[in-house]
Structure formats: C-alpha cells, structure tokens
Design an enzyme around this catalytic site. Structure first.
Site, PDB file in Angstrom:
ATOM      1  N   ASP A 126       0.975  -3.911   0.351  1.00 10.41           N
ATOM      2  CA  ASP A 126       2.001  -3.944   1.388  1.00 10.41           C
ATOM      3  C   ASP A 126       1.356  -4.454   2.683  1.00 10.41           C
ATOM      4  O   ASP A 126       0.173  -4.215   2.927  1.00 10.41           O
ATOM      5  CB  ASP A 126       2.540  -2.518   1.577  1.00 10.41           C
ATOM      6  CG  ASP A 126       3.796  -2.439   2.411  1.00 10.41           C
ATOM      7  OD1 ASP A 126       4.880  -2.277   1.822  1.00 10.41           O
ATOM      8  OD2 ASP A 126       3.693  -2.520   3.659  1.00 10.41           O
TER       9      ASP A 126
ATOM     10  N   HIS B 249       1.666  -3.451   5.621  1.00 10.24           N
ATOM     11  CA  HIS B 249       1.277  -2.352   6.511  1.00 10.24           C
ATOM     12  C   HIS B 249       0.189  -1.484   5.865  1.00 10.24           C
ATOM     13  O   HIS B 249       0.231  -1.251   4.663  1.00 10.24           O
ATOM     14  CB  HIS B 249       2.501  -1.476   6.826  1.00 10.24           C
ATOM     15  CG  HIS B 249       3.632  -2.242   7.443  1.00 10.24           C
ATOM     16  ND1 HIS B 249       4.697  -2.724   6.709  1.00 10.24           N
ATOM     17  CD2 HIS B 249       3.834  -2.634   8.722  1.00 10.24           C
ATOM     18  CE1 HIS B 249       5.520  -3.373   7.528  1.00 10.24           C
ATOM     19  NE2 HIS B 249       5.024  -3.342   8.744  1.00 10.24           N
TER      20      HIS B 249
ATOM     21  N   HIS C  43       3.261   5.683   4.200  1.00 12.79           N
ATOM     22  CA  HIS C  43       3.016   6.165   5.569  1.00 12.79           C
ATOM     23  C   HIS C  43       3.191   7.681   5.700  1.00 12.79           C
ATOM     24  O   HIS C  43       2.937   8.234   6.758  1.00 12.79           O
ATOM     25  CB  HIS C  43       3.942   5.472   6.570  1.00 12.79           C
ATOM     26  CG  HIS C  43       3.771   3.985   6.613  1.00 12.79           C
ATOM     27  ND1 HIS C  43       2.550   3.396   6.863  1.00 12.79           N
ATOM     28  CD2 HIS C  43       4.647   2.968   6.403  1.00 12.79           C
ATOM     29  CE1 HIS C  43       2.696   2.071   6.822  1.00 12.79           C
ATOM     30  NE2 HIS C  43       3.951   1.788   6.537  1.00 12.79           N
TER      31      HIS C  43
ATOM     32  N   ASP D 169       6.239  -7.493   2.038  1.00 12.49           N
ATOM     33  CA  ASP D 169       6.461  -7.812   3.449  1.00 12.49           C
ATOM     34  C   ASP D 169       5.333  -8.669   4.034  1.00 12.49           C
ATOM     35  O   ASP D 169       5.302  -8.934   5.240  1.00 12.49           O
ATOM     36  CB  ASP D 169       6.712  -6.533   4.284  1.00 12.49           C
ATOM     37  CG  ASP D 169       5.843  -5.368   3.881  1.00 12.49           C
ATOM     38  OD1 ASP D 169       4.894  -5.566   3.086  1.00 12.49           O
ATOM     39  OD2 ASP D 169       6.104  -4.243   4.361  1.00 12.49           O
TER      40      ASP D 169
HETATM   41 ZN   LIG Z   1       5.284  -2.420   4.711  1.00 12.71          ZN
END
Ligand SMILES: [Zn+2]
Length: 344
Positions: free
Chosen positions: A159, A161, A122, A248
């Site tokens: 991941d 996200h 991120h 996740d």
């Molecule tokens: Zn994540």
C-alpha cells in the site's frame, strides 16, 4: 491451485460518507468487474462472519474496542480523517472476520485466499486513523497463531501508505517479519516508516521499511522489490504470507504521488504468488487502499491476474522516475542496513 475469496453484501456499508475519499461500494465493484472479466469462476466464494470481541481483544485494548462500540452507536469521529458512522463497529468487525475467514480457508485446501475488504494497517492496539478501525492483519495473525500453531508470519505491505499500526503491534516480535513498501513519510500520511526503522531488540531486522520518494515509477519499484523480497522470504521461511496489496501507488490515485502502472500490480502479485508457492503455499491477500474509482478496480483486477498467473492482463505506458538518483539512494541504504540481518 485452489483459490478462495470472501465476500458479504454488508461489506459495502464500510462507507465513510460521499465526500470522503474511501469508495464505499468498492467490494461490490470489484466482484462485478471480476465477473465481467470471467475471473470470478476461478474462485470459490465464501461468506464471512463478524470477528468476535474476544478476537479483537487479542490485539486491541479493551478501552479502544469499547470506544469504537460507543462511537458506532452515536456516530462521530475516530480521528480527523476518519468519520465513524453509525453501525461501523459491526461493519469493521465483519471486515476483520473476512480476513480471518480467508485465513482459515488456507487450512481447508486453498492456497490463495482473498479478502477484498481487508488490510487495515493503520489501526494500532489502542488508537487509529487513516480510515481504519481494527487491524484485521494482526487479528488474523493472532487467530492463526492460536488455532493453527503457526510460528512465522510474513507481511508484505505494498500500500502507498506506511503500515504504522501493524508496525506498532509487531515492532518487537521476531515471529512476524513485517515488510512495508510505501511513499516516504516525510511527504505522505502517516509520516512514519523511515528506512532506519528495523525492529526492536531481538526483533531487529524483522521490520523492513522502504520509503520511496514521490514520483517513483513502477520499474524501479519492482526492481527494488525483486532485490529484497525474494531473498528475505526464502531465508525467513514463513508459514504464511499476508499480502496487503493496496493499489493507491497508481499514478492517478488522488491521495498519493507514486507512479506505478497497471502492469506493476500484475508483476508484484505474480512474484508474491510464486514466493508463496515456493515456501508455504499459504497466501492471504488483503486488497488495501485504492481511491480512484476506475483505476483502482483495474489495478485490483491485475492483482488477481498476477495471483492466477494469467497470460493476459491490463497494461499502459510506464512512467519513469522523476528522481532516479533519490530512488537508488534509498534502496541502497536499505540493502546496506539489511545486510546485517539477511543475505541479499
Ligand atoms: Zn493506503
């Protein structure tokens, strides 16, 4: 095949507080579990050093690096979801140095190298959130580009996200094929990574996003992976594969709503390891997100089993998609858009 893992006790200082979802001592827990399962002996362990400021500046803006340094002296907040505890500059530099060190091992006779505290996708050039400070993926790519003259980098980011920071950095760079599988941004942080985002200008086709609807299970996820990732990898012919193997996506993870199971991580890692063997024999694994303290350790364990091609691994009952038609729809949509750039 030779495998390396990098680890430093100070990794466990990447701790954003007791009421924060990030598990501060996760690296130590992973290492203990590997030891308990007799898997650590398959790896040579190396101690990383901090990335230097010059390394960070290959990707990040000088004002941003200064900002993190100042926050690190006083303590504070990087963003609403990311507290910046005192000393975080050093710890985040060490995490970044860990990915660089693992990357370097791929030029010292190792075919697989793992950084348990890596995959901070991120972090963008001049801003960040989502528990990330420096984008170790990009800093490592720039380090390897300069020091080992690599020309084609493939990122496989699973991941839950979307890797928005990595995408910002490489959206117009056709030397980096950035593939992200994640939960649909309309239902999860950071909100980006739509299927229609394919890269800019002559890098069109080099950003690939597959946003899964909430409730997607491991079987359709892996089927989509098999339909897209191997053909694209073979055509791109990477010099290295960087695998952000976040877990996740697991059905009990408290931060997201995909329903992958333990065996998913085994199959994904095994497939990625096979692709690396077939193309470049250089696989850098960054363990990424995972927020249920027990399930994430077991999921990472299965990543290791998959990478090593072990016969035995953990499994549990598969969970079917809550909306199979929605999953199929987005997979078809991506395949259609990609057919302009890749033979699938
Ligand atoms: Zn994540």
């Amino acid at each position: 095949m030779k495998q390396a893992i990098v680890y430093h006790e100070d990794y466990n200082k990447y701790d954003l507080g007791t009421d924060h979802p990030l598990i501060g001592d996760k690296p130590r827990k992973i290492m203990s579990y590997l030891k308990e399962k007799n898997l650590l002996s398959d790896f040579q362990v190396f101690t990383p050093k901090k990335a230097t400021e010059a390394d960070l500046l290959k990707v990040h803006a000088p004002t941003y690096v200064e900002h993190i340094k100042k926050l690190s002296q006083t303590g504070g907040w990087l963003s609403e979801d990311t507290p910046a505890p005192k000393g975080i500059f050093e710890v985040a530099s060490l995490a970044t140095g860990g990915s660089m060190c693992a990357g370097e091992k791929l030029f010292e006779g190792f075919q697989v190298a793992i950084n348990p505290l890596g995959g901070f996708h991120h972090a963008s050039k001049g801003h960040s959130s989502g528990f990330c400070f420096f984008n170790d993926i990009a800093v490592t790519i720039e380090y390897l580009r300069k020091n080992h003259h690599l020309k084609r980098f493939m990122i496989i980011d699973v991941d839950v996200h979307h890797g928005n920071g990595t995408q910002d950095i490489y959206i117009d760079d056709r030397t980096v094929l950035n593939l992200s599988f994640h939960q649909d941004g309309r239902t999860l942080y950071p909100g980006t990574g739509g299927v229609e985002i394919l890269g800019r200008d002559d890098a069109a086709g080099y950003t690939i996003n597959l946003p899964f609807p909430p409730g997607t299970g491991g079987t359709s996820y892996f089927n989509a992976f098999k339909e897209i990732v191997p053909p694209v990898t073979r055509q791109f012919k990477p010099d290295i594969i960087l695998y952000q193997s976040g877990v996740d996506t697991h059905h009990v993870d408290p931060l997201a709503d995909l329903n992958l199971t333990y065996q998913s991580y085994y199959h994904l890692a095994k497939q990625v390891a096979e692709l690396s063997k077939e193309t470049c024999e250089k696989l850098l694994v960054l363990l990424g997100g995972g927020y249920n303290s027990s399930a994430c350790i077991k999921s990472y364990y299965n990543v290791f089993c998959g990478l090593l091609g072990k016969k035995e691994y953990l499994d549990e009952e598969d969970i079917p998609d809550t909306d199979p038609a929605a999953v199929q729809h987005v997979v078809t949509q991506l395949k259609q858009s990609l057919s302009e750039y890749w033979a699938l």
